[in-house]
Design a protein around this motif. Sequence first.
Motif, PDB file in Angstrom:
ATOM      1  N   GLU A  47      73.461  53.614 -66.356  1.00 28.54           N
ATOM      2  CA  GLU A  47      72.451  54.654 -66.135  1.00 28.54           C
ATOM      3  C   GLU A  47      71.366  54.231 -65.158  1.00 28.54           C
ATOM      4  O   GLU A  47      70.391  54.962 -64.976  1.00 28.54           O
ATOM      5  CB  GLU A  47      71.796  55.030 -67.469  1.00 28.54           C
ATOM      6  CG  GLU A  47      72.756  55.603 -68.478  1.00 28.54           C
ATOM      7  CD  GLU A  47      73.389  56.880 -67.981  1.00 28.54           C
ATOM      8  OE1 GLU A  47      72.731  57.614 -67.220  1.00 28.54           O
ATOM      9  OE2 GLU A  47      74.547  57.145 -68.339  1.00 28.54           O
ATOM     10  N   ALA A  48      71.517  53.064 -64.531  1.00 27.07           N
ATOM     11  CA  ALA A  48      70.469  52.586 -63.621  1.00 27.07           C
ATOM     12  C   ALA A  48      70.253  53.511 -62.424  1.00 27.07           C
ATOM     13  O   ALA A  48      69.095  53.803 -62.073  1.00 27.07           O
ATOM     14  CB  ALA A  48      70.801  51.168 -63.156  1.00 27.07           C
ATOM     15  N   PRO A  49      71.312  53.995 -61.726  1.00 26.31           N
ATOM     16  CA  PRO A  49      71.046  54.870 -60.563  1.00 26.31           C
ATOM     17  C   PRO A  49      70.273  56.140 -60.921  1.00 26.31           C
ATOM     18  O   PRO A  49      69.319  56.512 -60.225  1.00 26.31           O
ATOM     19  CB  PRO A  49      72.446  55.199 -60.043  1.00 26.31           C
ATOM     20  CG  PRO A  49      73.305  54.088 -60.530  1.00 26.31           C
ATOM     21  CD  PRO A  49      72.750  53.709 -61.863  1.00 26.31           C
ATOM     22  N   GLY A  50      70.683  56.793 -62.006  1.00 21.93           N
ATOM     23  CA  GLY A  50      69.973  58.010 -62.399  1.00 21.93           C
ATOM     24  C   GLY A  50      68.531  57.731 -62.787  1.00 21.93           C
ATOM     25  O   GLY A  50      67.621  58.498 -62.433  1.00 21.93           O
ATOM     26  N   TYR A  51      68.317  56.643 -63.502  1.00 23.93           N
ATOM     27  CA  TYR A  51      66.950  56.305 -63.904  1.00 23.93           C
ATOM     28  C   TYR A  51      66.087  55.992 -62.687  1.00 23.93           C
ATOM     29  O   TYR A  51      64.928  56.406 -62.607  1.00 23.93           O
ATOM     30  CB  TYR A  51      66.988  55.114 -64.862  1.00 23.93           C
ATOM     31  CG  TYR A  51      65.638  54.696 -65.379  1.00 23.93           C
ATOM     32  CD1 TYR A  51      64.960  55.462 -66.325  1.00 23.93           C
ATOM     33  CD2 TYR A  51      65.022  53.540 -64.916  1.00 23.93           C
ATOM     34  CE1 TYR A  51      63.717  55.077 -66.804  1.00 23.93           C
ATOM     35  CE2 TYR A  51      63.785  53.144 -65.370  1.00 23.93           C
ATOM     36  CZ  TYR A  51      63.144  53.919 -66.312  1.00 23.93           C
ATOM     37  OH  TYR A  51      61.908  53.547 -66.780  1.00 23.93           O
ATOM     38  N   GLU A  52      66.656  55.276 -61.721  1.00 23.79           N
ATOM     39  CA  GLU A  52      65.909  54.948 -60.500  1.00 23.79           C
ATOM     40  C   GLU A  52      65.577  56.213 -59.713  1.00 23.79           C
ATOM     41  O   GLU A  52      64.463  56.351 -59.176  1.00 23.79           O
ATOM     42  CB  GLU A  52      66.715  53.971 -59.653  1.00 23.79           C
ATOM     43  CG  GLU A  52      66.086  53.612 -58.321  1.00 23.79           C
ATOM     44  CD  GLU A  52      64.778  52.871 -58.473  1.00 23.79           C
ATOM     45  OE1 GLU A  52      63.941  52.952 -57.561  1.00 23.79           O
ATOM     46  OE2 GLU A  52      64.576  52.235 -59.536  1.00 23.79           O
TER      47      GLU A  52
ATOM     48  N   GLY B 206      75.135  42.770 -50.039  1.00 21.15           N
ATOM     49  CA  GLY B 206      76.039  43.886 -50.317  1.00 21.15           C
ATOM     50  C   GLY B 206      75.696  44.590 -51.622  1.00 21.15           C
ATOM     51  O   GLY B 206      75.719  45.833 -51.694  1.00 21.15           O
ATOM     52  N   ARG B 207      75.386  43.829 -52.661  1.00 22.58           N
ATOM     53  CA  ARG B 207      75.016  44.452 -53.939  1.00 22.58           C
ATOM     54  C   ARG B 207      73.694  45.195 -53.826  1.00 22.58           C
ATOM     55  O   ARG B 207      73.530  46.275 -54.401  1.00 22.58           O
ATOM     56  CB  ARG B 207      74.936  43.379 -55.028  1.00 22.58           C
ATOM     57  CG  ARG B 207      76.268  42.808 -55.426  1.00 22.58           C
ATOM     58  CD  ARG B 207      76.200  42.186 -56.803  1.00 22.58           C
ATOM     59  NE  ARG B 207      75.204  41.138 -56.882  1.00 22.58           N
ATOM     60  CZ  ARG B 207      75.455  39.838 -56.725  1.00 22.58           C
ATOM     61  NH1 ARG B 207      76.688  39.452 -56.470  1.00 22.58           N
ATOM     62  NH2 ARG B 207      74.492  38.947 -56.815  1.00 22.58           N
ATOM     63  N   VAL B 208      72.744  44.617 -53.087  1.00 18.08           N
ATOM     64  CA  VAL B 208      71.463  45.302 -52.890  1.00 18.08           C
ATOM     65  C   VAL B 208      71.673  46.629 -52.176  1.00 18.08           C
ATOM     66  O   VAL B 208      71.125  47.676 -52.575  1.00 18.08           O
ATOM     67  CB  VAL B 208      70.494  44.400 -52.112  1.00 18.08           C
ATOM     68  CG1 VAL B 208      69.260  45.192 -51.663  1.00 18.08           C
ATOM     69  CG2 VAL B 208      70.056  43.226 -52.958  1.00 18.08           C
ATOM     70  N   GLY B 209      72.467  46.622 -51.110  1.00 18.79           N
ATOM     71  CA  GLY B 209      72.711  47.860 -50.387  1.00 18.79           C
ATOM     72  C   GLY B 209      73.426  48.899 -51.228  1.00 18.79           C
ATOM     73  O   GLY B 209      73.112  50.101 -51.170  1.00 18.79           O
ATOM     74  N   GLU B 210      74.395  48.463 -52.029  1.00 20.21           N
ATOM     75  CA  GLU B 210      75.140  49.412 -52.863  1.00 20.21           C
ATOM     76  C   GLU B 210      74.235  50.052 -53.909  1.00 20.21           C
ATOM     77  O   GLU B 210      74.244  51.275 -54.092  1.00 20.21           O
ATOM     78  CB  GLU B 210      76.297  48.676 -53.531  1.00 20.21           C
ATOM     79  CG  GLU B 210      77.182  49.570 -54.387  1.00 20.21           C
ATOM     80  CD  GLU B 210      78.308  48.793 -55.027  1.00 20.21           C
ATOM     81  OE1 GLU B 210      79.084  49.409 -55.786  1.00 20.21           O
ATOM     82  OE2 GLU B 210      78.418  47.571 -54.785  1.00 20.21           O
TER      83      GLU B 210
ATOM     84  N   GLY C  66      70.851  54.743 -55.589  1.00 20.20           N
ATOM     85  CA  GLY C  66      69.595  55.221 -56.153  1.00 20.20           C
ATOM     86  C   GLY C  66      68.791  56.091 -55.214  1.00 20.20           C
ATOM     87  O   GLY C  66      68.079  56.995 -55.661  1.00 20.20           O
ATOM     88  N   HIS C  67      68.883  55.841 -53.906  1.00 20.04           N
ATOM     89  CA  HIS C  67      68.039  56.559 -52.951  1.00 20.04           C
ATOM     90  C   HIS C  67      68.835  57.183 -51.821  1.00 20.04           C
ATOM     91  O   HIS C  67      68.283  57.452 -50.748  1.00 20.04           O
ATOM     92  CB  HIS C  67      66.985  55.609 -52.361  1.00 20.04           C
ATOM     93  CG  HIS C  67      66.226  54.827 -53.380  1.00 20.04           C
ATOM     94  ND1 HIS C  67      66.578  53.557 -53.746  1.00 20.04           N
ATOM     95  CD2 HIS C  67      65.132  55.153 -54.121  1.00 20.04           C
ATOM     96  CE1 HIS C  67      65.722  53.106 -54.655  1.00 20.04           C
ATOM     97  NE2 HIS C  67      64.847  54.060 -54.911  1.00 20.04           N
ATOM     98  N   GLY C  68      70.145  57.354 -52.000  1.00 15.37           N
ATOM     99  CA  GLY C  68      70.965  57.914 -50.937  1.00 15.37           C
ATOM    100  C   GLY C  68      70.540  59.298 -50.507  1.00 15.37           C
ATOM    101  O   GLY C  68      70.603  59.652 -49.320  1.00 15.37           O
TER     102      GLY C  68
END
Length: 995
Positions: free
Chosen positions: A722-727, A969-973, A978-980
């Motif tokens: 759930e990290a992307p949605g929370y961010e 790579g992990r940071v960019g993904e 989260g902010h795409g």
Amino acid sequence: MGVPNADTEPLPSPHGDEGAAFPPPDTTNPTDPLIDADENSDMFDAPQDPPPHLIARFYRNRPSARRKSSATSSRRNSLSSVHSRSSSVQSRRHGSLSGCQSNYIAQHLRRASIIESRRARLADRAAHAEQVRLRAALAKAAPRGSITNSEERALAAQLAKEKYLAKVAAACAEEVARAKRIAEEVKERKLAEEVRARLEMEERHAEVERRRAEYQRNLQARRARRADSAEKKLGTVEEVADVDEEAVDDRTGLKGSLKAKQLSEVEAARRIRRAWTLYRRQKTVAAYTQLNLLHRSSHDTFEDMTKLVADESTISATTGVLMLLGLQDNDDTAALNTRTFLSAFMITGHPVAVMNTTKGAQEQDLIQKATDLITNYEACVSRLARWNHFTPNATQLEQLSQAYSAYTSTFAAWRLQDSSVLIEGMVDSFVELDAIWQTVKDDSRGEVASDYREGIRDNQVMLLSRIRKLAGPDRADFLIKKAIRESRRKRPKKRPAAEVRPRVLESVQPESSVAAQPSLDSDDESAVDEVSPAALVPAYPPSNEELADLFTAMPSNRVLTHELAIDKEYRLEDSQSDLRDQLYRSICENMKRAFEAGDGVLWTVSAAENIREKLLRMLTPGNSMHTLISDTLDLESIRRQCRQGVFSYTGFFEFMGSVLPKLCAPYRDAEMKALTDELNAGENGLDEMTGKLFKILRMVDKLSLDYTNFMIMNASATLIREAPGYEQRMFAKDLEAGVITLAKTEQLWRTAYAQLALQADRRDPEGVRNASDRPSAQKVYAHVLLTLATEHGELQPDLVPETLMLDLRRLQNMRQQALRITVIGAILLTAKNLLKRDSRSLWKNEASRLWHLLSNEPYALPSNADNTTTTPAQKAFSILETAHNMPPATKHQLSGTIARFFAQAAGARLTDPVLKVLSQRLRTHVATRLSASTSSERVRAASSASEALASCGMPEFTAQVGGIVEVLGRVGEVDWRGHGGWYEGVYEKVIEERV
């Protein structure tokens, strides 16, 4: 008595002074009653010595009769002696009483004069001795408060002497070291020459043996052919003998005709065989001549030459010519030997592309041997023509054979060294793939593991087959196992869940814990708060937020979910341990002073409250341990006991020693045992009491951190999902509230788009402006991310976009690592070039030591540092100096280069060409690996990373560059997920502005 001779009878001076005679009595005094005028005149009439030249003439043959003149010290030369002599002469002449009396008086006077002169001389000596004694006594009695000028000069002379001797000793030591180094180099060179000469001699012997065996085979074949011919002739003769008797008369003619017929068949067979051999040789030479290898090797590109050399027709045609020249046999190794021979054309035509460097001594030798081989080979092939039946010249063939043997041996030595470099690079690639697999294999959902498993397995199998082919099965297995073991040892050890689980949670069933986790499918951000350890751990009682942050390592929910999304093994660390230790020690000191002043009740209650609250956080209300701690550490009871003076710290320490081992994780058993032994031992004086209390507070903090990390481990799967949605929700909330804006993000995207568009315009000089040439949003984002991570200089928060503020520290670390890789790579590359070493060779030990140096020290000393302090550049140079022997000129040049590199790195302005090239190569390599979109492309890029970095001049940093690529790579993904949406909006806005 005769006349005394001044040359033969020297007399000592009565006064002790050389050249002074004893004064004679005054014989000219008329008042003297003993001497009259006549006697005085007779005295002067006495015979005198002859002149010196007559004396020398008379005594020429008797040198021993005369002695050297000692008139300066002779007693006989004094006036008294003259007086005595004259008196004796008068006495002999007159023989009267007066003469005797005069002689007696003269002797008496002379004796008295001698005695008196001796007395005066002794008196003078005594006075002189007394003066010397007095001066010595005065000098001895004088105070020596300061050093005299003579002593100062003596000390200065001694110091100058020691300094000069030290300088001479240093110069001698340097000369001795240089002589030893030169001797070692000469010895190594001679050994290498001996080995090479031995190998060449062995090869020549082998070639001679091969030729002898071939000659023996040919001789046996000729003998067999002659035997067959003889048998045929014998059969013909027997047939002729069986002819009918009716043809006996015509036997001679018949025999002649049969013989003529037999000779014609043999000659025909020989001519047919010669024609067939000539045809085959002509065909072989024509097939090779059509290739025109010598011309094409110098004009064709490296790729075209590689295809030509690898073509089967080229190999077949070249093999035929080599067999024609006698350099090869028709066996199973013919194709391999032909490829080795064709490599000479590649080396002479494209040496840099083949060997990557031509500055090494071994590479130069190989190029020279390849040139000699091609020259002799072309000279032999050019003489193969019909007029000489395509037979090479014997002299040229001998030279070609020697050049071929020399080249094959040198090529084998170079290939052995080159294969070692390839083996090390492929082993590093194998380890890199294993590290990737270790990262993704524990994926609980399985998508990542399934994507990577097949690609990693295929590439590892391919690398393993190549390594075994080059190094052999046994050595390949050993190298791979050793490298993997070292790589996994360097990775942080992951403890199993049973080892890190606090004992207080061992009774909790997994089903209940899973059921207790709420679902995060809703859009409510409170769902993350429900499973966050921050929600599970109560807030610290004090209202001061900074003090609360000091006593807890728990970050905010947004930071926690972001870190877990990037690293699923993320765990909290006690980053404030030093500050917390100082605070605890200050509290214990204040508590000690309060007890000495008789006011320790408040401190005791506060310490018990702190420990009670932290322990109860880890326990569920209603649990037996929760009840025990609540009842035992009841604050009212403790306050009452302290006021009554019956509170026992011994009982308190015993209780803590029995409770804490029941709450700690298993991996802290050894540390906990040491603490309990200390709590139960010794007296409880005031100093011991505060010391034990300090250690209890620190241990309770560690147990609280372990409990928090275990709760994070249990909730990590849900938080990561759930990290992307929370961010997205939290970022949108900050944008709506006006806390942040997208101004910095838009500015960075504008700059990146302009740079990429400029590059596209350079590739499109005609101005077609195809839509495919326009940078995409993903490409612009990758350029922004790469700029933030690999640019030089300190990354300021004002330059970081709002979407990546949580990764500020991580980006700063990557910048430091990129600069460190560039500087160390430039140093090693410069050292390799100066020492004529292969740039692809691995200097892992030197790179590791330099990496450790720059990780702990800055590039330059502060401005207020002492001039005698060793600079980091000098330390870096000493690392290379101790690892490799260098001539003085190389040392001086390398030392200046390192100092220049460090100065530019400290100022974050890389102006040196080597630094700029390596920095650009590193940036290009990272960008290439980040551009891989699928798992197979990423695995393929990782498997070829070591080879790519070796070609860039940085083969020692495969692991470090791989770490940067992985983290970036992990940071960019995570950031794009989260902010795409906002990035797409910014991209469209930038496009509209440019249109």
